[in-house]
Design an enzyme around this catalytic site. Structure first.
Site, mmCIF file in Angstrom:
data_model
loop_
_atom_site.group_PDB
_atom_site.id
_atom_site.type_symbol
_atom_site.label_atom_id
_atom_site.label_comp_id
_atom_site.label_asym_id
_atom_site.label_seq_id
_atom_site.Cartn_x
_atom_site.Cartn_y
_atom_site.Cartn_z
ATOM 1 N N LYS A 1 0.847 -1.199 0.000
ATOM 2 C CA LYS A 1 0.000 0.000 0.000
ATOM 3 C C LYS A 1 0.884 1.251 0.000
ATOM 4 O O LYS A 1 1.929 1.250 0.647
ATOM 5 C CB LYS A 1 -0.833 0.047 1.290
ATOM 6 C CG LYS A 1 -2.052 -0.840 1.304
ATOM 7 C CD LYS A 1 -2.862 -0.609 2.575
ATOM 8 C CE LYS A 1 -3.994 -1.605 2.700
ATOM 9 N NZ LYS A 1 -5.034 -1.480 1.670
ATOM 10 N N ARG B 1 -10.518 -11.218 1.768
ATOM 11 C CA ARG B 1 -11.474 -12.155 1.159
ATOM 12 C C ARG B 1 -10.921 -13.586 1.162
ATOM 13 O O ARG B 1 -11.686 -14.530 1.261
ATOM 14 C CB ARG B 1 -11.828 -11.683 -0.254
ATOM 15 C CG ARG B 1 -10.643 -11.527 -1.153
ATOM 16 C CD ARG B 1 -10.962 -10.711 -2.406
ATOM 17 N NE ARG B 1 -11.190 -9.304 -2.103
ATOM 18 C CZ ARG B 1 -11.679 -8.440 -2.983
ATOM 19 N NH1 ARG B 1 -12.001 -8.828 -4.203
ATOM 20 N NH2 ARG B 1 -11.855 -7.179 -2.652
HETATM 21 N N1 BES Z 1 -8.024 -3.485 4.333
HETATM 22 C C1 BES Z 1 -8.208 -3.099 2.991
HETATM 23 C C2 BES Z 1 -9.469 -2.278 2.776
HETATM 24 C C3 BES Z 1 -9.541 -0.928 3.439
HETATM 25 C C4 BES Z 1 -9.105 0.201 2.763
HETATM 26 C C5 BES Z 1 -10.109 -0.789 4.679
HETATM 27 C C6 BES Z 1 -9.218 1.449 3.363
HETATM 28 C C7 BES Z 1 -10.222 0.451 5.264
HETATM 29 C C8 BES Z 1 -9.786 1.577 4.613
HETATM 30 C C9 BES Z 1 -8.293 -4.334 2.099
HETATM 31 O O1 BES Z 1 -7.546 -5.430 2.499
HETATM 32 C C10 BES Z 1 -7.810 -3.916 0.749
HETATM 33 O O2 BES Z 1 -6.689 -3.498 0.646
HETATM 34 N N2 BES Z 1 -8.661 -4.014 -0.244
HETATM 35 C C11 BES Z 1 -8.338 -3.626 -1.565
HETATM 36 C C12 BES Z 1 -9.039 -4.562 -2.497
HETATM 37 C C13 BES Z 1 -8.548 -4.481 -3.921
HETATM 38 C C14 BES Z 1 -7.090 -4.888 -4.029
HETATM 39 C C15 BES Z 1 -9.424 -5.379 -4.791
HETATM 40 C C16 BES Z 1 -8.788 -2.179 -1.767
HETATM 41 O O3 BES Z 1 -9.777 -1.764 -1.176
HETATM 42 O O4 BES Z 1 -8.113 -1.467 -2.500
HETATM 43 ZN ZN ZN Z 2 -5.508 -5.343 1.938
#
Ligand code: BES
Ligand code: ZN
Ligand code: ZN
Length: 464
Positions: free
Chosen positions: A237, A311
């Site tokens: 990230k 997921r």
């Molecule tokens: N934990 C994150 C989602 C998240 C983002 C929670 C911001 C709270 C605030 C999750 O694991 C994630 O990174 N999801 C991705 C999914 C994508 C790669 C399909 C996302 O939301 O970008």
């Molecule tokens: Zn994530």
């Protein structure tokens, strides 16, 4: 701080300060709060439940800032459920302050809040009934504040080992069973869940919590994502999206709050919580983009993005829950699954996904009663087909073409792991944005909101 409902006229109650909410008063022409002798006058726009909550949040925070009064007294401003809840929410949720990491903390003087119930004839509810309602709201909010503490606590203090022990400790003197399974068990039984933590020295934990087992009650299973820190893994990230990722355990921790509240209220329902705690780290042992992970039922997942870890974890937890728990009446999962939920519906609601419109509408309606919002994000059969088609495995973990609707797509993925007989009994709840906020909102300040406890308890008690 203790709250007491006193069956007396306000003048007969002894306290250091009386708080009076007023629409108009000569003292309130310049400031919204004015203290004159032993009375605090507070301006309120109108006596609606939400203005009562907001006004009381400001009032209690102001009283704490002055930090002079040991006790205060206030009258009831209505006896409807919503108005009683508004009063208690303002005084208890509005009073929350997360100071664990501050070296200098001020000890608050306020010890007692007395609420006057003078049994006026125009009050249609008796003292006893109001008292029991108020006590119920206090009890729920105590658990919400505990959940806020857990979510707000930083990742180094809430590793899977530490958060699962913390939960176990909180449930110690209750009738709830709390079983913690370690990484060896997870490696053998839920290997896809195991694999997403491979990059971390902090090994995963699986927590199975049981309330009222084998009593013949309706059976509700709650499945929670508990990623104690989400770096994104090798699909790292960007820093501005990473620093607050301690929030990524909110789903699992919220479920702890729900089950504890249901126990405290002694509700006649059987609840199982299946919580997966894991740290998504980056290192030379981390799982990689392109890896194929095998879930508990043999289905395989090609990892196209290591940041879509939640997921994968949920897939294994769903299979595990449906294997271990027989004849489930309802199965709900709570997860901070997709950042895109705020783009879709804003940051003040949770995304609600599932096949059962009646159940979704029930949740939406009942949550409004307790001041929480869910937005229905419907499936579409075109989404359900082929979204996660992998060239080499059974599924990918992100959609293979950019079709948008990331939050719904999260639900589409989990849908692959919900048995046919449970499809209409399932809800997926994405609390990614509403569980942790950066600005003041209602009785919330920066950080964890504890969202989902009030509404879920309200729904579950009506499923009985
Ligand atoms: N934990 C994150 C989602 C998240 C983002 C929670 C911001 C709270 C605030 C999750 O694991 C994630 O990174 N999801 C991705 C999914 C994508 C790669 C399909 C996302 O939301 O970008
Ligand atoms: Zn994530
Ligand atoms: Zn995550």
């Amino acid at each position: 701080m203790n709250i007491h409902l006193v069956n007396k006229n306000i003048d007969e109650i002894q306290a250091n300060l009386e708080v009076i909410l007023m629409k108009k008063h000569k003292f309130l022409k310049v400031n919204n709060i004015f203290i004159h002798k032993k009375t605090m006058y507070v301006k309120i726009e109108k006596f609606k439940y939400y203005t009562i909550t907001e006004t009381l949040t400001n009032t209690i925070q102001h009283i704490n800032k002055i930090n002079k009064y040991k006790s205060i007294k206030i009258s009831l401003y209505g006896t409807s459920n919503k108005k009683l809840q508004a009063l208690i929410d303002g005084l208890t949720l509005g009073n929350y302050d997360f100071t664990k990491y501050q070296s200098k903390t001020i000890k608050l003087k306020l010890q007692n809040i007395f609420i006057s119930h003078p049994n006026y004839k125009n009050y249609d509810l008796s003292y006893k009934k109001i008292k029991s309602k108020i006590n119920k709201f206090i009890l729920i909010n105590k658990n919400i504040n505990l959940v806020r503490d857990m979510i707000n606590s930083v990742a180094q203090d809430t590793t899977p080992f530490e958060i699962s022990n913390w939960i176990k400790k909180e449930l110690k003197n209750t009738d709830i069973k709390c079983i913690i399974k370690n990484d060896e068990y997870i490696k053998n039984e839920l290997s896809a869940f195991y694999d997403i933590s491979k990059g971390s020295l902090n090994k995963p934990k699986l927590v199975h919590i049981k309330y009222s087992e084998n009593k013949g009650y309706k059976k509700v299973v709650l499945i929670g994502k508990g990623v104690t820190f989400d770096t994104g893994g090798i699909s790292l990230k960007p820093s501005e999206y990473m620093y607050d990722m301690r929030l990524d355990k909110a789903g699992a921790v919220t479920i702890f709050g729900i089950i504890k509240t249901i126990n405290d209220l002694k509700l006649p329902i059987e609840i199982h919580a299946i919580l997966g705690f894991s740290e998504n780290m980056i290192s030379n042992t981390a799982y990689k983009p392109g890896d194929v992970l095998k879930t508990r039922n043999g289905k395989t997942i090609e990892v196209m993005n290591t940041d879509a870890e939640g997921r994968v974890l949920l897939a294994d937890l769903f299979i595990y829950a449906q294997d271990k728990i027989k004849k489930i009446d309802y199965i709900f999962d709570y997860a901070t699954l997709t950042g895109s939920v705020s783009g879709a519906i804003g940051q003040y609601s949770a995304g609600l996904i599932g096949h059962n419109n009646k159940l979704k509408n029930k949740m939406i309606k009942l949550s409004k009663e307790v001041d929480e919002w869910y937005v229905d994000l419907p499936f579409n059969r075109y989404f359900l087909d082929n979204t996660y088609k992998s060239e080499i495995a059974d599924f990918t973990n992100i959609p293979t073409s950019s079709i948008g609707g990331g939050t719904i797509m999260g639900g589409v993925f989990i849908n692959n792991f919900v048995k046919q007989k449970y499809k209409k009994r399932w809800l997926h709840i994405d609390i990614a944005c509403v569980s942790f906020i950066k600005n003041n909102w209602k009785y919330h300040q920066f950080g964890a909101t504890g969202f989902g406890i009030k509404s879920s308890v309200n729904l579950i008690q009506k499923l009985v």
